[in-house]
Design a protein around this motif. Structure first.
Motif, PDB file in Angstrom:
ATOM      1  N   VAL A  70      47.083  54.144  33.004  1.00 36.52           N
ATOM      2  CA  VAL A  70      46.073  54.870  32.312  1.00 36.52           C
ATOM      3  C   VAL A  70      45.458  55.749  33.559  1.00 36.52           C
ATOM      4  O   VAL A  70      45.175  56.952  33.567  1.00 36.52           O
ATOM      5  CB  VAL A  70      44.877  53.731  31.908  1.00 36.52           C
ATOM      6  CG1 VAL A  70      43.791  54.519  31.556  1.00 36.52           C
ATOM      7  CG2 VAL A  70      45.505  53.243  30.876  1.00 36.52           C
ATOM      8  N   GLY A  73      47.594  58.661  33.762  1.00 39.05           N
ATOM      9  CA  GLY A  73      47.503  59.563  32.508  1.00 39.05           C
ATOM     10  C   GLY A  73      46.060  60.465  32.694  1.00 39.05           C
ATOM     11  O   GLY A  73      45.898  61.443  32.459  1.00 39.05           O
ATOM     12  N   GLN A  78      46.954  63.590  30.569  1.00 40.13           N
ATOM     13  CA  GLN A  78      47.872  63.657  29.609  1.00 40.13           C
ATOM     14  C   GLN A  78      47.773  62.246  28.737  1.00 40.13           C
ATOM     15  O   GLN A  78      47.257  61.270  29.373  1.00 40.13           O
ATOM     16  CB  GLN A  78      49.341  63.509  30.007  1.00 40.13           C
ATOM     17  CG  GLN A  78      49.804  64.914  30.849  1.00 40.13           C
ATOM     18  CD  GLN A  78      50.093  65.877  29.890  1.00 40.13           C
ATOM     19  OE1 GLN A  78      50.509  65.652  28.846  1.00 40.13           O
ATOM     20  NE2 GLN A  78      49.583  67.207  30.369  1.00 40.13           N
ATOM     21  N   ALA A  79      47.856  62.480  27.306  1.00 41.81           N
ATOM     22  CA  ALA A  79      47.665  61.153  26.664  1.00 41.81           C
ATOM     23  C   ALA A  79      48.848  60.057  26.625  1.00 41.81           C
ATOM     24  O   ALA A  79      48.603  58.986  26.303  1.00 41.81           O
ATOM     25  CB  ALA A  79      47.455  61.477  25.005  1.00 41.81           C
ATOM     26  N   ASP A  80      49.980  60.545  27.511  1.00 45.98           N
ATOM     27  CA  ASP A  80      50.939  59.611  27.572  1.00 45.98           C
ATOM     28  C   ASP A  80      50.681  58.098  28.177  1.00 45.98           C
ATOM     29  O   ASP A  80      51.288  57.340  27.946  1.00 45.98           O
ATOM     30  CB  ASP A  80      52.241  60.293  28.105  1.00 45.98           C
ATOM     31  CG  ASP A  80      52.636  61.504  27.689  1.00 45.98           C
ATOM     32  OD1 ASP A  80      52.968  61.677  26.666  1.00 45.98           O
ATOM     33  OD2 ASP A  80      52.180  62.656  28.224  1.00 45.98           O
ATOM     34  N   GLN A  82      47.948  56.787  28.089  1.00 46.02           N
ATOM     35  CA  GLN A  82      47.314  55.531  27.281  1.00 46.02           C
ATOM     36  C   GLN A  82      48.264  55.168  26.007  1.00 46.02           C
ATOM     37  O   GLN A  82      48.262  54.125  25.728  1.00 46.02           O
ATOM     38  CB  GLN A  82      46.125  56.373  26.676  1.00 46.02           C
ATOM     39  CG  GLN A  82      45.306  56.887  27.539  1.00 46.02           C
ATOM     40  CD  GLN A  82      44.039  57.205  27.049  1.00 46.02           C
ATOM     41  OE1 GLN A  82      43.483  57.047  25.957  1.00 46.02           O
ATOM     42  NE2 GLN A  82      43.130  58.086  27.760  1.00 46.02           N
ATOM     43  N   VAL A  83      49.261  55.916  25.642  1.00 41.65           N
ATOM     44  CA  VAL A  83      50.310  55.554  24.696  1.00 41.65           C
ATOM     45  C   VAL A  83      51.118  54.333  25.099  1.00 41.65           C
ATOM     46  O   VAL A  83      51.193  53.578  24.543  1.00 41.65           O
ATOM     47  CB  VAL A  83      51.024  56.721  24.346  1.00 41.65           C
ATOM     48  CG1 VAL A  83      52.229  56.008  23.450  1.00 41.65           C
ATOM     49  CG2 VAL A  83      50.385  57.714  23.586  1.00 41.65           C
ATOM     50  N   MET A  84      51.446  54.544  26.524  1.00 43.44           N
ATOM     51  CA  MET A  84      52.199  53.447  27.228  1.00 43.44           C
ATOM     52  C   MET A  84      51.331  52.235  27.499  1.00 43.44           C
ATOM     53  O   MET A  84      51.678  51.062  27.296  1.00 43.44           O
ATOM     54  CB  MET A  84      52.360  54.139  28.721  1.00 43.44           C
ATOM     55  CG  MET A  84      53.835  53.821  29.107  1.00 43.44           C
ATOM     56  SD  MET A  84      55.118  53.888  27.867  1.00 43.44           S
ATOM     57  CE  MET A  84      55.472  55.617  28.202  1.00 43.44           C
ATOM     58  N   PHE A  85      49.970  52.437  27.622  1.00 38.55           N
ATOM     59  CA  PHE A  85      49.126  51.251  27.603  1.00 38.55           C
ATOM     60  C   PHE A  85      49.255  50.612  26.311  1.00 38.55           C
ATOM     61  O   PHE A  85      49.361  49.267  26.187  1.00 38.55           O
ATOM     62  CB  PHE A  85      47.543  51.774  27.951  1.00 38.55           C
ATOM     63  CG  PHE A  85      46.690  50.365  27.832  1.00 38.55           C
ATOM     64  CD1 PHE A  85      46.663  49.785  28.963  1.00 38.55           C
ATOM     65  CD2 PHE A  85      46.275  50.142  26.769  1.00 38.55           C
ATOM     66  CE1 PHE A  85      45.688  48.578  28.863  1.00 38.55           C
ATOM     67  CE2 PHE A  85      45.427  48.996  26.592  1.00 38.55           C
ATOM     68  CZ  PHE A  85      45.123  48.173  27.751  1.00 38.55           C
ATOM     69  N   ILE A  86      49.240  51.191  25.266  1.00 37.13           N
ATOM     70  CA  ILE A  86      49.167  50.573  24.001  1.00 37.13           C
ATOM     71  C   ILE A  86      50.621  49.731  23.733  1.00 37.13           C
ATOM     72  O   ILE A  86      50.455  48.542  23.157  1.00 37.13           O
ATOM     73  CB  ILE A  86      49.243  51.520  22.813  1.00 37.13           C
ATOM     74  CG1 ILE A  86      47.781  52.186  22.752  1.00 37.13           C
ATOM     75  CG2 ILE A  86      49.394  50.687  21.216  1.00 37.13           C
ATOM     76  CD1 ILE A  86      47.367  53.219  21.895  1.00 37.13           C
ATOM     77  N   PHE A  87      51.624  50.268  24.249  1.00 34.17           N
ATOM     78  CA  PHE A  87      53.008  49.557  24.106  1.00 34.17           C
ATOM     79  C   PHE A  87      53.055  48.097  25.010  1.00 34.17           C
ATOM     80  O   PHE A  87      53.511  47.113  24.474  1.00 34.17           O
ATOM     81  CB  PHE A  87      54.099  50.473  24.552  1.00 34.17           C
ATOM     82  CG  PHE A  87      54.569  51.613  23.656  1.00 34.17           C
ATOM     83  CD1 PHE A  87      54.439  51.186  22.142  1.00 34.17           C
ATOM     84  CD2 PHE A  87      54.542  52.596  23.989  1.00 34.17           C
ATOM     85  CE1 PHE A  87      54.454  52.160  21.343  1.00 34.17           C
ATOM     86  CE2 PHE A  87      54.820  53.646  23.304  1.00 34.17           C
ATOM     87  CZ  PHE A  87      54.725  53.493  21.888  1.00 34.17           C
ATOM     88  N   ILE A  88      52.416  48.709  26.236  1.00 36.48           N
ATOM     89  CA  ILE A  88      52.265  47.356  27.370  1.00 36.48           C
ATOM     90  C   ILE A  88      51.450  46.313  26.571  1.00 36.48           C
ATOM     91  O   ILE A  88      51.695  44.896  26.476  1.00 36.48           O
ATOM     92  CB  ILE A  88      51.629  47.642  28.668  1.00 36.48           C
ATOM     93  CG1 ILE A  88      52.918  48.661  29.422  1.00 36.48           C
ATOM     94  CG2 ILE A  88      51.366  46.440  29.418  1.00 36.48           C
ATOM     95  CD1 ILE A  88      52.083  48.912  30.601  1.00 36.48           C
TER      96      ILE A  88
END
Lengths: 130, 183
Positions: A70, A73, A78-80, A82-88
């Motif tokens: 985060v 990001g 970039q939003a990427d 936060q996207v990766m946080f959702i996957f984690i």
């Protein structure tokens, strides 16, 4: 005196809740915070032998790793990250559910939560004083 | 704003340390919830409001409740036998030194970021959602499969195995009725 402090506190809270205002601490400090959090989790994982506490330490480490995503990001806008946080978050939820089920099995079988009790794979003969 | 960052970060660090040094599992979990909430504050002021909300809802809400349920089910006492010497320096010194070495390496290489500009804005949930369901669509589907595997695995591992007892081995009840099969 007290009213002055209250004013200051109100100012801080207003500042925090203002939409669009973000922290301007340098990225170095932010990453240092994440690293300290990770190392706390690592130390806990190495020190504790209670298996529930080991799982909790893994949670702390996963959380700090997600924090790094985060931070990066928000650094590059970039939003990427936060996207990766959702996957984690997803991975951590699956890991915790399976891990806790395994802990329940272990408790039913061995009547203890001590990670050192699981030594069926130990090769050498058991000694009195390891 | 920076003051709030420092306050939240120090609360998170202190409560994490309290989490790993506590003997009582429930107290450790409550400290961990405090740590997660303050990390959520950090997320909010980093310009990630969606992530802050998810941290509170999923981490502090769902995952910690799971932990607390298991701790209550197992009825864990204050301390395990092998952790009697938990707070002696002998147990702590080697892992702490290893962690400090890693911290030193990090501080050494983190000068790379020193001259970069800092963050300037909020990334709203809409951007995250658009990115999640266009660029990362395949990853979302893989995460769904992972969660399905997690459900099946937890169900299978948590299932109580029925013990089969032969009917002649079960003692008949005193009143001469049907023998009760133990499950």
């Amino acid at each position: 005196m007290v009213g002055n402090r209250l004013q200051k506190f109100k100012y801080l809270v207003n500042e925090a809740l203002k939409p669009g205002s973000v922290v301007t601490v340098s990225m170095e400090i932010q990453l240092l915070f994440a690293a300290l959090l990770f190392l706390t989790g690592l130390t806990g994982f190495l020190v504790r032998r209670n298996i529930i506490f080991m799982l909790i330490s893994i949670e702390i480490m996963l959380n700090s790793a997600a924090l790094v995503f985060v931070i990066a990001g928000s650094h590059w806008m970039q939003a990427d990250g936060q996207v990766m946080f959702i996957f984690i978050l997803t991975v951590s939820a699956a890991e915790v559910s399976v891990g806790l089920a395994l802990i329940l099995r272990m408790y039913h079988q061995y009547k203890t939560l001590d990670a050192d009790a699981l030594k069926k794979l130990l090769d050498r003969k058991e000694t009195e004083n390891p | 704003m920076n003051t709030i960052f420092y306050i939240a970060a120090s609360v998170a660090l202190v409560s994490s340390v309290m989490t790993i040094t506590n003997r009582n599992a429930i107290h450790a979990l409550l400290y961990l919830i405090i740590s997660l909430l303050s990390v959520s504050v950090v997320f909010y002021i980093l310009g990630a409001p969606l992530i802050a909300a998810l941290e509170v809802i999923v981490y502090a809400g769902a995952i910690m409740v799971l932990f607390i349920f298991v701790v209550m089910m197992l009825n864990i006492g204050m301390e395990e036998e092998s952790e009697k010497n938990l707070l002696t320096p002998k147990m702590w010194i080697l892992p702490s030194v290893l962690a400090l070495i890693l911290l030193g390496i990090f501080v050494n290489i983190s000068g790379v970021f020193r001259h970069e500009k800092t963050s300037t804005g909020v990334i709203d949930p809409k951007q995250v959602g658009v990115s999640l369901f266009t660029t990362y669509l395949i990853a979302v589907e893989i995460a769904a499969v992972l969660l399905l595997a997690g459900i099946v695995g937890a169900y299978h591992l948590g299932k109580q195995k029925k013990k089969a007892v032969h009917r002649f081995l079960v003692a008949p009840p005193a009143d001469g009725g049907k023998p009760v099969t133990k499950v």
